[in-house]
Design a protein around this motif. Structure first.
Motif, PDB file in Angstrom:
ATOM      1  N   GLY A 162       0.797  -1.226   0.000  1.00 12.11           N
ATOM      2  CA  GLY A 162       0.000   0.000   0.000  1.00 12.11           C
ATOM      3  C   GLY A 162       0.822   1.265   0.000  1.00 12.11           C
ATOM      4  N   GLY A 163       2.151   1.126  -0.196  1.00 10.40           N
ATOM      5  CA  GLY A 163       3.037   2.282  -0.154  1.00 10.40           C
ATOM      6  C   GLY A 163       3.585   2.640  -1.512  1.00 10.40           C
ATOM      7  N   PRO A 164       4.912   2.664  -1.669  1.00 11.82           N
ATOM      8  CA  PRO A 164       5.518   3.171  -2.902  1.00 11.82           C
ATOM      9  C   PRO A 164       5.168   2.351  -4.132  1.00 11.82           C
ATOM     10  CG  PRO A 164       7.172   2.137  -1.495  1.00 11.82           C
ATOM     11  CD  PRO A 164       5.925   2.240  -0.689  1.00 11.82           C
ATOM     12  N   LEU A 165       5.140   3.050  -5.276  1.00 13.35           N
ATOM     13  CA  LEU A 165       4.791   2.468  -6.564  1.00 13.35           C
ATOM     14  C   LEU A 165       6.004   2.493  -7.480  1.00 13.35           C
ATOM     15  CD1 LEU A 165       1.563   4.528  -6.759  1.00 13.35           C
ATOM     16  CD2 LEU A 165       1.481   2.057  -7.035  1.00 13.35           C
ATOM     17  N   PHE A 166       6.297   1.347  -8.094  1.00 15.14           N
ATOM     18  CA  PHE A 166       7.370   1.242  -9.075  1.00 15.14           C
ATOM     19  C   PHE A 166       6.695   0.971 -10.418  1.00 15.14           C
ATOM     20  CE2 PHE A 166       8.924   0.308  -4.913  1.00 15.14           C
ATOM     21  CZ  PHE A 166      10.129   0.988  -4.843  1.00 15.14           C
ATOM     22  N   CYS A 167       6.635   2.004 -11.261  1.00 17.65           N
ATOM     23  CA  CYS A 167       5.681   1.977 -12.375  1.00 17.65           C
ATOM     24  C   CYS A 167       6.332   1.860 -13.741  1.00 17.65           C
ATOM     25  CB  CYS A 167       4.785   3.209 -12.317  1.00 17.65           C
ATOM     26  SG  CYS A 167       5.699   4.758 -12.347  1.00 17.65           S
ATOM     27  N   GLY A 168       7.632   1.557 -13.803  1.00 15.95           N
ATOM     28  CA  GLY A 168       8.252   1.395 -15.108  1.00 15.95           C
ATOM     29  C   GLY A 168       8.094   2.638 -15.957  1.00 15.95           C
ATOM     30  N   ASP A 169       7.660   2.466 -17.202  1.00 14.53           N
ATOM     31  CA  ASP A 169       7.557   3.596 -18.139  1.00 14.53           C
ATOM     32  C   ASP A 169       6.107   3.993 -18.399  1.00 14.53           C
ATOM     33  OD1 ASP A 169      10.264   3.376 -18.200  1.00 14.53           O
ATOM     34  OD2 ASP A 169      10.425   2.804 -20.312  1.00 14.53           O
ATOM     35  N   VAL A 170       5.258   3.832 -17.393  1.00 14.76           N
ATOM     36  CA  VAL A 170       3.863   4.246 -17.557  1.00 14.76           C
ATOM     37  C   VAL A 170       3.681   5.677 -17.077  1.00 14.76           C
ATOM     38  CG1 VAL A 170       1.456   3.732 -16.983  1.00 14.76           C
ATOM     39  CG2 VAL A 170       3.083   1.865 -17.340  1.00 14.76           C
ATOM     40  N   GLY A 221      -4.631   7.920 -10.882  1.00 17.60           N
ATOM     41  CA  GLY A 221      -5.290   9.107 -10.337  1.00 17.60           C
ATOM     42  C   GLY A 221      -6.338   8.783  -9.297  1.00 17.60           C
ATOM     43  N   ARG A 222      -6.925   7.603  -9.380  1.00 14.99           N
ATOM     44  CA  ARG A 222      -7.989   7.226  -8.441  1.00 14.99           C
ATOM     45  C   ARG A 222      -7.479   6.430  -7.250  1.00 14.99           C
ATOM     46  NH1 ARG A 222     -12.520   5.529 -13.031  1.00 14.99           N
ATOM     47  NH2 ARG A 222     -13.127   7.669 -13.565  1.00 14.99           N
ATOM     48  N   MET A 223      -6.173   6.140  -7.215  1.00 18.30           N
ATOM     49  CA  MET A 223      -5.627   5.450  -6.049  1.00 18.30           C
ATOM     50  C   MET A 223      -5.722   6.351  -4.827  1.00 18.30           C
ATOM     51  SD  MET A 223      -2.198   3.530  -7.438  1.00 18.30           S
ATOM     52  CE  MET A 223      -2.306   2.179  -8.614  1.00 18.30           C
ATOM     53  N   SER A 224      -5.971   5.762  -3.669  1.00 20.69           N
ATOM     54  CA  SER A 224      -6.058   6.549  -2.445  1.00 20.69           C
ATOM     55  C   SER A 224      -4.660   6.890  -1.945  1.00 20.69           C
ATOM     56  CB  SER A 224      -6.812   5.758  -1.364  1.00 20.69           C
ATOM     57  OG  SER A 224      -6.132   4.551  -1.078  1.00 20.69           O
ATOM     58  N   GLY A 225      -4.569   7.978  -1.201  1.00 17.30           N
ATOM     59  CA  GLY A 225      -3.320   8.338  -0.558  1.00 17.30           C
ATOM     60  C   GLY A 225      -2.364   9.068  -1.475  1.00 17.30           C
ATOM     61  N   ASP A 226      -1.186   9.351  -0.943  1.00 16.98           N
ATOM     62  CA  ASP A 226      -0.174  10.118  -1.649  1.00 16.98           C
ATOM     63  C   ASP A 226       1.126   9.329  -1.675  1.00 16.98           C
ATOM     64  OD1 ASP A 226       1.160  12.141  -2.949  1.00 16.98           O
ATOM     65  OD2 ASP A 226       1.623  13.255  -1.121  1.00 16.98           O
ATOM     66  N   ALA A 227       1.101   8.197  -2.344  1.00 14.00           N
ATOM     67  CA  ALA A 227       2.269   7.320  -2.366  1.00 14.00           C
ATOM     68  C   ALA A 227       3.410   7.934  -3.160  1.00 14.00           C
ATOM     69  CB  ALA A 227       1.893   5.970  -2.976  1.00 14.00           C
TER      70      ALA A 227
END
Length: 354
Positions: A283-291, A318-324
């Motif tokens: 539920g924390g940091p996001l590793f999003c590649g090249d998106v 944009g619709r994910m909760s929180g400020d990861a």
């Protein structure tokens, strides 16, 4: 108790109860609401200050419904801090709870004697304390290769070994412990070129990629299938994500990857490629590649790219909760809230038809 923070001078109070927000706030109204507290889920009182985006201080009270403090009045104080959100709690009788609220109201002070620091139990703090993130810029295109370490279990995961394998191997060995995963956000060569050497150095590591970025792809852009078919290549076994948000995988069949006491949550975020995946840690940091990039998004003009699917993935962010925190495949890190406010592509996605 770390970083004890008192209420802010001159910042007005907002009173919140199950009935909603109340104003203007007077002490008589606060005392009246405290007097109404009872052992019910919808019974609580919150005095809150808001100073800026993400800056808050609050004192709240309720009657504990269960556990070792059942029937006692809980007084909790919480605030934002550079180390993450903080929370301290006190348990006692009504008179004690009333006195603590009154001192805050009249003096702008809390006597934290008898409070317990529960900050480490807040999920975002727990992830931050357990997770170490190292970024290496690798390969000719400056790909961000992330090395995640779960400190308590001494497990490590490598995300996107896009080149310079000896540097990555050296860094992993410096961390010590077990390399549990080699994880690919997508199959482009600048994110996977170091894979054979890592597979040879750490044969026990589980390697994951989305199946759609392996088979039936352009081997110049997506080289993993060619690696698997080469008998001299150390890469001989690979696993496929059963990702969330995948149209070919039922939600009940999607699987998280256990990582010590944390978990890695794979999310299918197509658009840059058919098999692009974002990895979210507990539920924390996001590793999003090249998106998703800071202020931008990935290209969609490569084979497997699709603008409509990119918009769908950006809308999901944009619709994910929180400020990861957001860690992209190139350039610097950002946050979800910063991108919601300023990224023109994400804002376009949120304004477009679902």
């Amino acid at each position: 108790m770390a970083n004890l923070q008192q209420p802010w001078k001159g910042i007005p109070w907002t009173l919140r109860t199950a009935g909603g927000e109340t104003g203007p706030v007077t002490w008589e109204l606060v005392e009246q609401e405290l007097n109404r507290l009872g052992p019910r889920e919808d019974s609580f009182v919150i005095l809150e200050q808001q100073r800026g985006e993400g800056e808050y201080w609050f004192i709240q009270s309720a009657v504990a419904l269960a556990g070792p403090h059942a029937g006692a009045y809980i007084v909790g104080c919480g605030w934002s801090s550079p180390e993450g959100p903080a929370l301290a709690e006190w348990y006692g009788d009504y008179a004690g709870a009333l006195a603590r609220f009154r001192r805050v109201w009249e003096e702008g002070q809390v006597d934290f004697t008898g409070f317990q620091d529960l900050s480490d139990e807040i999920p975002v703090n727990r992830v931050k304390n357990l997770l170490e993130i190292t970024c290496l810029e690798v390969g000719p295109l400056g790909t961000n290769c992330y090395i995640l370490t779960e400190r308590a279990a001494k497990q490590t995961a490598v995300i996107d070994p896009g080149g310079d394998a000896p540097r990555i191997i050296e860094e992993v060995r410096k961390k010590g412990g077990e390399l549990k995963y080699i994880l690919l956000t997508h199959g482009h060569y600048d994110h996977v070129d170091g894979l054979p050497e890592l597979a040879a150095a750490f044969p026990e590591a589980e390697i994951y990629i989305h199946q759609k970025d392996v088979y039936g792809t352009d081997p110049r852009l997506f080289p993993v299938q060619r690696m698997l078919e080469d008998p001299e290549c150390p890469l001989q076994e690979i696993r496929f994500y059963e990702a969330f948000n995948d149209r070919d995988v039922e939600t009940k069949d999607a699987k998280e990857l256990p990582f010590g006491s944390l978990n890695i949550h794979p999310i299918h975020t197509f658009g840059h490629s058919e098999g692009s995946v974002t990895l979210r840690v507990s539920g924390g940091p996001l590793f999003c590649g090249d998106v998703l990039f800071a202020g931008s998004c990935g290209r969609t003009d490569f084979p497997g790219g699709n603008w409509e699917k990119m918009m769908s993935s950006l809308r999901l962010f944009g619709r994910m909760s929180g400020d990861a925190q957001v860690f992209p495949g190139h350039m610097g890190a950002t946050t979800l809230e910063e991108e919601r406010q300023s990224n023109p592509y994400l804002r376009q996605a949120l304004g477009s038809r679902p």
